[in-house]
Design a protein around this motif. Structure first.
Motif, PDB file in Angstrom:
ATOM      1  N   THR A  46       0.384  -1.281   0.120  1.00 45.02           N
ATOM      2  CA  THR A  46      -0.142   0.278  -0.304  1.00 45.02           C
ATOM      3  C   THR A  46       0.499   1.103   0.099  1.00 45.02           C
ATOM      4  N   PRO A  48       3.042   4.582  -1.268  1.00 46.86           N
ATOM      5  CA  PRO A  48       3.462   4.822  -2.895  1.00 46.86           C
ATOM      6  C   PRO A  48       4.622   4.168  -3.411  1.00 46.86           C
ATOM      7  N   TYR A  49       4.940   4.152  -4.935  1.00 48.01           N
ATOM      8  CA  TYR A  49       5.907   4.129  -5.362  1.00 48.01           C
ATOM      9  C   TYR A  49       7.237   5.255  -5.029  1.00 48.01           C
ATOM     10  N   MET A  51       8.506   7.130  -1.773  1.00 51.61           N
ATOM     11  CA  MET A  51       8.225   7.099  -0.254  1.00 51.61           C
ATOM     12  C   MET A  51       9.353   7.776   0.262  1.00 51.61           C
ATOM     13  N   GLU A  55       8.438   5.772   5.346  1.00 53.02           N
ATOM     14  CA  GLU A  55       7.579   4.373   4.903  1.00 53.02           C
ATOM     15  C   GLU A  55       9.052   3.645   3.427  1.00 53.02           C
ATOM     16  N   ARG A  85      13.170  11.664  -1.982  1.00 56.22           N
ATOM     17  CA  ARG A  85      11.871  10.680  -1.929  1.00 56.22           C
ATOM     18  C   ARG A  85      13.059   9.222  -2.414  1.00 56.22           C
TER      19      ARG A  85
END
Length: 100
Positions: A46, A48-49, A51, A55, A85
């Motif tokens: 769940t 996101p690609y 992160m 995450e 990210r």
């Protein structure tokens, strides 16, 4: 009533008889372990690609401190206007490159 547990693939085989009362705690631990594994898989899928670091640590199944160590060791991080990210692809490739 007893449960018979057989293990091993050797020609001499091993067989253990375990009373039902002893199997209940074993079943409980197995169920808790399976549920935790499913929760981890769900959390990973769940995300996101691209992160945030927190995450990404969850996706990589490591502590945030360990993720920082991975970044120092070469895990790729994208930085745009100071926003950092990490992609799922980068983590997967980092793990694959570290396989021995």
């Amino acid at each position: 009533m007893h449960n018979k547990i057989e293990g091993g693939r050797s020609s001499n085989g091993v067989s253990i008889t375990v009373p039902d009362s002893a199997m209940d705690p074993i079943r409980q631990v197995m169920m808790e372990t399976a549920l935790e594994a499913f929760k981890q898989v769900e959390a990973r899928t769940t995300l996101p690609y691209w992160m945030k670091k927190e995450e990404a640590a969850t996706y990589a199944n490591v502590a945030p401190k360990t993720l920082s160590k991975f970044i120092r060791q070469g895990l790729k991080v994208s930085i745009i206007d100071g926003v950092q990210r990490v992609s799922k692809k980068s983590i997967d490739e980092f793990y694959e490159q570290s396989e021995i």
